[in-house]
Design an enzyme around this catalytic site. Structure first.
Site, PDB file in Angstrom:
ATOM      1  CE  LYS A  23      44.703  47.219  35.591  1.00  0.00           C
ATOM      2  NZ  LYS A  23      43.760  46.194  36.075  1.00  0.00           N
ATOM      3  CG  ASN A  24      43.922  47.450  39.895  1.00  0.00           C
ATOM      4  OD1 ASN A  24      43.443  47.246  38.781  1.00  0.00           O
ATOM      5  ND2 ASN A  24      44.851  46.667  40.434  1.00  0.00           N
ATOM      6  CB  CYS A 117      45.234  38.413  34.669  1.00  0.00           C
ATOM      7  SG  CYS A 117      45.998  39.871  33.999  1.00  0.00           S
ATOM      8  NE  ARG A 122      42.354  37.374  39.905  1.00  0.00           N
ATOM      9  CZ  ARG A 122      42.794  38.488  39.329  1.00  0.00           C
ATOM     10  NH1 ARG A 122      43.195  38.471  38.092  1.00  0.00           N
ATOM     11  NH2 ARG A 122      42.824  39.605  39.985  1.00  0.00           N
ATOM     12  CG  ASP A 305      48.550  43.811  40.825  1.00  0.00           C
ATOM     13  OD1 ASP A 305      48.410  42.586  40.634  1.00  0.00           O
ATOM     14  OD2 ASP A 305      47.590  44.601  40.902  1.00  0.00           O
ATOM     15  NE  ARG A 396      43.336  43.176  31.117  1.00  0.00           N
ATOM     16  CZ  ARG A 396      43.772  42.486  32.159  1.00  0.00           C
ATOM     17  NH1 ARG A 396      44.541  41.453  31.988  1.00  0.00           N
ATOM     18  NH2 ARG A 396      43.429  42.809  33.380  1.00  0.00           N
TER      19      ARG A 396
HETATM   20  C1  UD1 Z   1      42.630  42.983  42.779  1.00  0.00           C
HETATM   21  C2  UD1 Z   1      43.367  43.736  41.697  1.00  0.00           C
HETATM   22  C3  UD1 Z   1      44.523  42.898  41.179  1.00  0.00           C
HETATM   23  C4  UD1 Z   1      45.426  42.493  42.348  1.00  0.00           C
HETATM   24  C5  UD1 Z   1      44.617  41.837  43.452  1.00  0.00           C
HETATM   25  C6  UD1 Z   1      45.436  41.549  44.696  1.00  0.00           C
HETATM   26  C7  UD1 Z   1      41.651  45.099  40.662  1.00  0.00           C
HETATM   27  C8  UD1 Z   1      40.789  45.369  39.489  1.00  0.00           C
HETATM   28  N1  UD1 Z   1      42.445  44.021  40.611  1.00  0.00           N
HETATM   29  O1  UD1 Z   1      42.121  41.794  42.195  1.00  0.00           O
HETATM   30  O2  UD1 Z   1      45.261  43.684  40.245  1.00  0.00           O
HETATM   31  O3  UD1 Z   1      46.388  41.588  41.880  1.00  0.00           O
HETATM   32  O4  UD1 Z   1      43.532  42.689  43.835  1.00  0.00           O
HETATM   33  O5  UD1 Z   1      46.031  42.706  45.168  1.00  0.00           O
HETATM   34  O6  UD1 Z   1      41.669  45.855  41.591  1.00  0.00           O
HETATM   35  N2  UD1 Z   1      39.715  35.231  46.750  1.00  0.00           N
HETATM   36  C9  UD1 Z   1      38.925  34.215  47.234  1.00  0.00           C
HETATM   37  N3  UD1 Z   1      37.562  34.360  47.152  1.00  0.00           N
HETATM   38  C10 UD1 Z   1      36.980  35.470  46.650  1.00  0.00           C
HETATM   39  C11 UD1 Z   1      37.802  36.510  46.164  1.00  0.00           C
HETATM   40  C12 UD1 Z   1      39.180  36.364  46.246  1.00  0.00           C
HETATM   41  O7  UD1 Z   1      39.417  33.201  47.703  1.00  0.00           O
HETATM   42  O8  UD1 Z   1      35.748  35.546  46.611  1.00  0.00           O
HETATM   43  C13 UD1 Z   1      41.184  35.078  46.825  1.00  0.00           C
HETATM   44  C14 UD1 Z   1      41.821  35.058  45.435  1.00  0.00           C
HETATM   45  O9  UD1 Z   1      41.797  33.783  44.867  1.00  0.00           O
HETATM   46  C15 UD1 Z   1      43.216  35.505  45.749  1.00  0.00           C
HETATM   47  C16 UD1 Z   1      43.021  36.488  46.908  1.00  0.00           C
HETATM   48  O10 UD1 Z   1      41.734  36.225  47.437  1.00  0.00           O
HETATM   49  O11 UD1 Z   1      43.989  34.431  46.179  1.00  0.00           O
HETATM   50  C17 UD1 Z   1      43.119  37.939  46.522  1.00  0.00           C
HETATM   51  O12 UD1 Z   1      42.204  38.245  45.501  1.00  0.00           O
HETATM   52  P1  UD1 Z   1      41.475  39.649  45.428  1.00  0.00           P
HETATM   53  O13 UD1 Z   1      42.071  40.552  46.447  1.00  0.00           O
HETATM   54  O14 UD1 Z   1      40.020  39.429  45.463  1.00  0.00           O
HETATM   55  O15 UD1 Z   1      41.906  40.153  43.990  1.00  0.00           O
HETATM   56  P2  UD1 Z   1      41.020  40.919  42.939  1.00  0.00           P
HETATM   57  O16 UD1 Z   1      40.078  41.839  43.628  1.00  0.00           O
HETATM   58  O17 UD1 Z   1      40.499  39.963  41.952  1.00  0.00           O
END
Ligand code: UD1
Length: 418
Positions: A23-24, A117, A122, A305, A396
């Site tokens: 999915k991801n 979620c 985030r 995850d 999902r």
């Molecule tokens: C993706 C995955 C999700 C997984 C996560 C971490 C998808 C669709 N989703 O989510 O299943 O749990 O990676 O492996 O692939 N952060 C910031 N600023 C930003 C962006 C992120 O501070 O602009 C922080 C977030 O709050 C969090 C950390 O970075 O603490 C990791 O988030 P991120 O790796 O961005 O997760 P997603 O891409 O949303």
């Protein structure tokens, strides 16, 4: 009232399970298909709610999307709309991944802030920082993020934390941004490598995904491609825990063993037997497991995850285990549901202290995608019947999960709405 999943515990899971496409990996790849005007063919695409939402997003932006079984055909020649409304983005956080692709392709994007979620705040500050560095003017207002090209030019970008989404979004924008972009402290997840491979097959010049520095040499346009998506390492990990918690013997096929190393290593540490076979891995459950300590980390660390699912197993192992969640600040919502089933888990900030014992069946609620999976796993080990509600979260991200469990011999049943 929605559907319920009834799990009657105590069955030993046995047999083979075929792992679906990731999915991801697919979600960013679908977004990246907006970068091309040519036809994109994606293989091994599971039937999941999140993927349907992304397909709707692409259609709204002007793409044609057609599904034929596990194949998704995307024709982006008509993409001209750069606005993604709240009605879509509210349904899935990953819808924010269209932003980078739209900036690259149309030089403008307006995307409503995402939902998804409820596991912490985030933010999107790193995505924004990346787009700004590449010369896109970004403004926020009325619940939207608006980006418009000013003087787009490749740049060196340092991420404060290795965000998966920010790395992917910046890669997509940079693929069609003139000049040379370097992303430092990039996320290293296998899904990012798959995205790089996909975009490169369309004609991009990206190097380094899987390492912490990614280099992108921008090109003018991208072509069509056929791509087979990598297997879902989180679905695989979930079935590995299912084998372990049910003292079962489960043969996983369609997996990449290397992507599962962090999970294999922790399962082996608690005493689960994991053996290679020609089709993938065989997971043999035991009756005497040892407790352990786990900290979630960016890849190649233990995946956040898999935190909830692993906690289900730890709470069934005698002794004290510790789980530290370092990625998301509010990702212990499954704990109160596991407690309803008799688990002894205390939370201190980002640390969960787990004293292993026995599960009793109960009425529980799936609070998010992986939490839902964790409840099914606990239900497999519980005495009596567990009734799980809010299955929409599980749908999902897990394809036909109850059918897959049933095929392994679990006593699970999906009930129609009351
Ligand atoms: C993706 C995955 C999700 C997984 C996560 C971490 C998808 C669709 N989703 O989510 O299943 O749990 O990676 O492996 O692939 N952060 C910031 N600023 C930003 C962006 C992120 O501070 O602009 C922080 C977030 O709050 C969090 C950390 O970075 O603490 C990791 O988030 P991120 O790796 O961005 O997760 P997603 O891409 O949303």
């Amino acid at each position: 009232m929605g559907e319920h999943l009834l799990v009657r515990g105590g069955k030993i899971l046995k047999g083979q399970v075929n792992i679906s496409g990731s999915k991801n990996a697919i979600l960013p790849i679908m977004a990246a298909s907006l970068l091309s005007e040519k036809e994109i063919i994606l293989n091994e695409v599971p039937d999941l709610e999140d993927i349907n939402v992304m397909a709707e997003a692409l259609k709204l932006l002007g793409a044609k999307v057609k599904r034929e079984g596990k194949v998704l055909i995307i024709d982006g020649s008509g993409v001209s709309n750069y606005e993604l409304p709240e009605s879509i983005s509210r349904r899935m956080r990953a819808s924010n991944l269209v932003m980078g692709a739209l900036l690259g392709r149309l030089h403008e994007a307006r995307v409503a802030f995402p939902g998804g979620c409820a596991i912490g705040s985030r933010p999107m500050d790193l995505h924004i920082k990346g787009f700004k560095s590449l010369g896109y003017e970004i403004s926020e207002g009325s619940g939207y993020l608006h980006g418009k090209e000013q003087h787009a030019q490749g740049k060196e970008i340092m991420l404060d934390v290795p965000s998966v989404g920010a790395t992917e979004n910046i890669m997509m924008a940079a693929a069609l941004t003139p000049g040379y972009t370097i992303i430092r402290n990039a996320a290293r997840e296998p899904e990012i490598v798959d995205l790089q491979n996909f975009i490169n097959r369309m004609g991009a010049r990206i190097k380094g995904a899987g390492l912490d520095t990614i280099r992108i040499d921008g090109v003018e346009r991208l072509g069509g491609v056929e791509h087979t998506v990598i297997p879902d390492r989180i679905e695989a990990g979930t079935f590995m825990v299912a084998a372990a918690i049910s003292c079962g013997d489960v043969w996983l096929e369609n997996i990449v063993v290397e992507h599962l190393q962090p999970v294999i290593s922790k399962l082996t540490e608690v005493g689960v037997e994991i053996l290679p076979w020609s089709g993938g891995l065989r997971v043999v459950g035991k009756r005497n497991y040892r407790p352990t300590d786990i900290k979630t980390m960016p890849y190649p660390g233990f995946p956040t995850d898999m935190q909830a699912q692993m906690m289900s197993l730890l709470a069934a192992i005698p002794g004290t285990s510790v789980m530290v969640e370092t990625i998301f600040e509010n990702r212990f919502m499954h704990v109160q549901e596991l407690r309803r089933m008799g688990a002894d888990i205390k939370i201190e900030g980002r640390v969960a202290i787990i004293k292993g014992g026995h599960y009793e069946g109960a009425n529980v609620e799936s609070t998010d995608l992986r939490a839902g999976a964790a409840l099914i796993l606990a239900g497999l080990a519980a005495r009596g019947e567990t009734r799980i509600s809010k299955l929409e979260h599980i749908d999902r991200g897990y394809e036909k999960i109850h059918e897959k469990f049933k095929a392994l011999g679990a006593d699970v049943e999906r009930t129609s709405p009351d």
